[in-house]
Design a protein around this motif. Structure first.
Motif, PDB file in Angstrom:
ATOM      1  N   LEU A  36       0.815  -1.215   0.000  1.00 17.26           N
ATOM      2  CA  LEU A  36       0.000   0.000   0.000  1.00 17.26           C
ATOM      3  C   LEU A  36       0.848   1.265   0.000  1.00 17.26           C
ATOM      4  N   PHE A  37       1.910   1.274   0.786  1.00 18.06           N
ATOM      5  CA  PHE A  37       2.754   2.465   0.807  1.00 18.06           C
ATOM      6  C   PHE A  37       3.388   2.703  -0.566  1.00 18.06           C
ATOM      7  N   LEU A  38       3.839   1.639  -1.194  1.00 18.54           N
ATOM      8  CA  LEU A  38       4.459   1.805  -2.517  1.00 18.54           C
ATOM      9  C   LEU A  38       3.434   2.221  -3.558  1.00 18.54           C
ATOM     10  N   GLU A  39       2.223   1.740  -3.385  1.00 18.46           N
ATOM     11  CA  GLU A  39       1.179   2.097  -4.345  1.00 18.46           C
ATOM     12  C   GLU A  39       0.756   3.550  -4.207  1.00 18.46           C
ATOM     13  N   SER A  40       0.583   3.978  -2.954  1.00 18.37           N
ATOM     14  CA  SER A  40      -0.113   5.252  -2.724  1.00 18.37           C
ATOM     15  C   SER A  40       0.642   6.256  -1.872  1.00 18.37           C
ATOM     16  N   GLY A  41       1.810   5.918  -1.404  1.00 17.71           N
ATOM     17  CA  GLY A  41       2.552   6.862  -0.580  1.00 17.71           C
ATOM     18  C   GLY A  41       2.100   6.876   0.866  1.00 17.71           C
ATOM     19  N   TYR A  42       2.671   7.751   1.632  1.00 20.93           N
ATOM     20  CA  TYR A  42       2.452   7.763   3.077  1.00 20.93           C
ATOM     21  C   TYR A  42       1.085   8.313   3.449  1.00 20.93           C
ATOM     22  N   GLU A  43       0.787   9.505   3.009  1.00 19.86           N
ATOM     23  CA  GLU A  43      -0.425  10.198   3.460  1.00 19.86           C
ATOM     24  C   GLU A  43      -1.694   9.456   3.055  1.00 19.86           C
ATOM     25  N   THR A  44      -1.714   9.009   1.829  1.00 19.35           N
ATOM     26  CA  THR A  44      -2.941   8.446   1.277  1.00 19.35           C
ATOM     27  C   THR A  44      -3.257   7.053   1.828  1.00 19.35           C
ATOM     28  N   THR A  45      -2.241   6.384   2.334  1.00 18.94           N
ATOM     29  CA  THR A  45      -2.468   5.043   2.869  1.00 18.94           C
ATOM     30  C   THR A  45      -2.901   5.129   4.332  1.00 18.94           C
ATOM     31  N   SER A  46      -4.045   4.550   4.635  1.00 15.74           N
ATOM     32  CA  SER A  46      -4.527   4.603   6.017  1.00 15.74           C
ATOM     33  C   SER A  46      -4.173   3.314   6.757  1.00 15.74           C
ATOM     34  N   MET A  47      -4.083   3.443   8.060  1.00 14.26           N
ATOM     35  CA  MET A  47      -3.780   2.284   8.885  1.00 14.26           C
ATOM     36  C   MET A  47      -4.908   1.259   8.810  1.00 14.26           C
ATOM     37  N   ASP A  48      -6.122   1.729   8.676  1.00 14.08           N
ATOM     38  CA  ASP A  48      -7.252   0.821   8.494  1.00 14.08           C
ATOM     39  C   ASP A  48      -7.069  -0.019   7.236  1.00 14.08           C
ATOM     40  N   ALA A  49      -6.638   0.658   6.166  1.00 16.56           N
ATOM     41  CA  ALA A  49      -6.448  -0.052   4.906  1.00 16.56           C
ATOM     42  C   ALA A  49      -5.359  -1.115   5.046  1.00 16.56           C
ATOM     43  N   ILE A  50      -4.315  -0.774   5.776  1.00 21.95           N
ATOM     44  CA  ILE A  50      -3.230  -1.738   5.972  1.00 21.95           C
ATOM     45  C   ILE A  50      -3.731  -2.951   6.747  1.00 21.95           C
ATOM     46  N   ALA A  51      -4.468  -2.680   7.808  1.00 19.48           N
ATOM     47  CA  ALA A  51      -5.003  -3.781   8.616  1.00 19.48           C
ATOM     48  C   ALA A  51      -5.897  -4.689   7.777  1.00 19.48           C
ATOM     49  N   THR A  52      -6.774  -4.082   7.015  1.00 20.94           N
ATOM     50  CA  THR A  52      -7.679  -4.851   6.164  1.00 20.94           C
ATOM     51  C   THR A  52      -6.903  -5.685   5.157  1.00 20.94           C
ATOM     52  N   GLU A  53      -5.967  -5.032   4.478  1.00 20.43           N
ATOM     53  CA  GLU A  53      -5.166  -5.722   3.468  1.00 20.43           C
ATOM     54  C   GLU A  53      -4.387  -6.887   4.077  1.00 20.43           C
ATOM     55  N   ALA A  54      -3.981  -6.718   5.328  1.00 24.07           N
ATOM     56  CA  ALA A  54      -3.177  -7.752   5.992  1.00 24.07           C
ATOM     57  C   ALA A  54      -4.045  -8.851   6.606  1.00 24.07           C
ATOM     58  N   ASN A  55      -5.353  -8.727   6.496  1.00 19.43           N
ATOM     59  CA  ASN A  55      -6.264  -9.667   7.147  1.00 19.43           C
ATOM     60  C   ASN A  55      -5.991  -9.761   8.640  1.00 19.43           C
ATOM     61  N   VAL A  56      -5.898  -8.599   9.249  1.00 20.88           N
ATOM     62  CA  VAL A  56      -5.475  -8.510  10.634  1.00 20.88           C
ATOM     63  C   VAL A  56      -6.244  -7.352  11.261  1.00 20.88           C
ATOM     64  N   SER A  57      -6.438  -7.402  12.550  1.00 20.15           N
ATOM     65  CA  SER A  57      -7.151  -6.286  13.178  1.00 20.15           C
ATOM     66  C   SER A  57      -6.217  -5.098  13.342  1.00 20.15           C
ATOM     67  N   LYS A  58      -6.827  -3.930  13.379  1.00 21.92           N
ATOM     68  CA  LYS A  58      -6.044  -2.715  13.495  1.00 21.92           C
ATOM     69  C   LYS A  58      -5.193  -2.732  14.773  1.00 21.92           C
ATOM     70  N   ARG A  59      -5.804  -3.275  15.817  1.00 22.30           N
ATOM     71  CA  ARG A  59      -5.088  -3.337  17.089  1.00 22.30           C
ATOM     72  C   ARG A  59      -3.803  -4.147  16.967  1.00 22.30           C
ATOM     73  N   THR A  60      -3.840  -5.171  16.199  1.00 20.93           N
ATOM     74  CA  THR A  60      -2.647  -6.009  16.022  1.00 20.93           C
ATOM     75  C   THR A  60      -1.538  -5.223  15.325  1.00 20.93           C
ATOM     76  N   VAL A  61      -1.924  -4.426  14.351  1.00 19.66           N
ATOM     77  CA  VAL A  61      -0.934  -3.577  13.693  1.00 19.66           C
ATOM     78  C   VAL A  61      -0.223  -2.722  14.735  1.00 19.66           C
ATOM     79  N   TYR A  62      -1.011  -2.128  15.616  1.00 23.59           N
ATOM     80  CA  TYR A  62      -0.431  -1.238  16.621  1.00 23.59           C
ATOM     81  C   TYR A  62       0.318  -1.997  17.708  1.00 23.59           C
ATOM     82  N   SER A  63       0.104  -3.293  17.811  1.00 25.60           N
ATOM     83  CA  SER A  63       0.870  -4.053  18.794  1.00 25.60           C
ATOM     84  C   SER A  63       2.265  -4.381  18.258  1.00 25.60           C
ATOM     85  N   TYR A  64       2.403  -4.320  16.937  1.00 29.00           N
ATOM     86  CA  TYR A  64       3.728  -4.574  16.345  1.00 29.00           C
ATOM     87  C   TYR A  64       4.475  -3.271  16.033  1.00 29.00           C
TER      88      TYR A  64
END
Lengths: 204, 204
Positions: A21-49
DNA sequence: TATCATATACTACACCGTGTAGTATAGTAT
DNA sequence: ATACTATACTACACGGTGTAGTATATGATA
């Protein structure tokens, strides 16, 4: 249960998604929600890592920069002829930076260079600077053998690199789809090497 | 009442402010509120001149791209020697793209290239492509006069441009502050021209 | 060996504060 | 009347947090 690929650690999933996602859309445009969804992982898990978005981005980009340089052979083959050695080097360099992924890394590093200044340095040192050092060392060797005559081999190394990369990496960066065939690129490369070697050969 | 410069039209104020902020911070990070404030104009006025943010950004960037190319002389001086003509061309090109503003345009066009694909083409055509055409025409002329021997003058033009620009525009783009003096740059330019002319000169 | 206890990793989801694009409105100057 | 200002507002997306609850692994106990 719903893992697409078997037994991939959560962290790997997150890193992979964030890369994409970052490579596709850069920093600002990529949301943490989108990353979590794309990773098939909960947002909270992203923030735990990863502590926060900046940390995640920094880690991702740094690792991508590091991965760029390490595949470079660290010398030019001294058994080859001058032209062959340069051609091999150029081919390798173009091959590394020609991939869509590397183009995107280049683009994003450049784009976010104001917000993440240290990223530019990381990319530079592990990419272009490294290539320059390797080539400059070879050129210096050839100068001391009397094969080449160059005033400033470090600058010459950069000039060679620019000569080889600019004609096809710049258009690609700007989304200009040239209709160049592999044969075209081959001829362009041969021409660059011809100009450079003829232009730097020691006069007998 | 609070106009910093006297009698500047509102539209100009907006354009100027938007230029500054977009070039500083890119598309996403720059807010319309910030533009209005910087322009000493109300937000509503901004929207009365530009339909929305994308339109404003597109208009700004397009005009900046157009302004890049038009200062290029459209031929190389035929009265100068080969080396002098090339040096003049290179100096002009470097001078144009060396300014902080042009560096920022380059950076932003590249950064927002995914969201605004047509921008890349606009920039390319009015910048690098134009320079290439001009140089290629000159090279072709020199070839037909028997001064130079080059297989593909268009590619050679790009190679020359890459050779001249890469060594100092790339580090700058990545925020690498080299300690190069004007004298260093002068010598680098001389070396590039020497390599290129020696490498392309017709064998007598 | 079967069962239970505990710890840990993760999910799902609501929530807060903030920032932003864009609009509406009321007022002011010329 | 026109062009503009100032400002309040809407609607919404995002970064980040808190929490209740689930799945899984490990190890102790009987």
């Amino acid at each position: 249960m719903n893992d697409t690929s078997p037994r991939r650690s959560k962290c790997d999933q997150i890193v992979e998604a964030a890369c994409k996602l970052f490579l596709e859309s850069g920093y600002e445009t990529t949301s943490m929600d989108a990353i979590a969804t794309e990773a098939n992982v909960s947002k909270r898990t992203v923030y735990s890592y990863f502590e926060n978005k900046e940390v995640l981005f920094g880690a991702i980009m740094k690792s991508m920069c590091d991965n760029t340089g390490c595949t470079h052979p660290d010398t030019l083959d001294p058994n080859l002829s001058l032209k062959e050695a340069l051609k091999e080097f150029a081919r390798n360099m173009v091959g590394l930076t020609q991939t869509p992924e590397q183009r995107d890394v280049f683009r994003v590093v450049l784009a976010e260079g104001i917000k993440f200044p240290e990223l530019g340095k990381t990319f530079w040192d592990s990419g272009p600077e490294l290539a320059k050092q390797i080539l400059a060392a070879y050129l210096t060797e050839q100068i001391s053998r009397g094969v080449l005559a160059i005033e400033d081999p470090e600058v010459a190394a950069m000039q060679f690199i620019g000569m080889v990369k600019w004609p096809h990496s710049m258009p690609e960066l700007f989304g200009i789809k040239g209709n160049t065939t592999p044969a075209d690129r081959q001829r362009a490369l041969d021409q660059a090497i011809s100009i450079f070697t003829e232009g730097t050969r020691a006069k007998s």
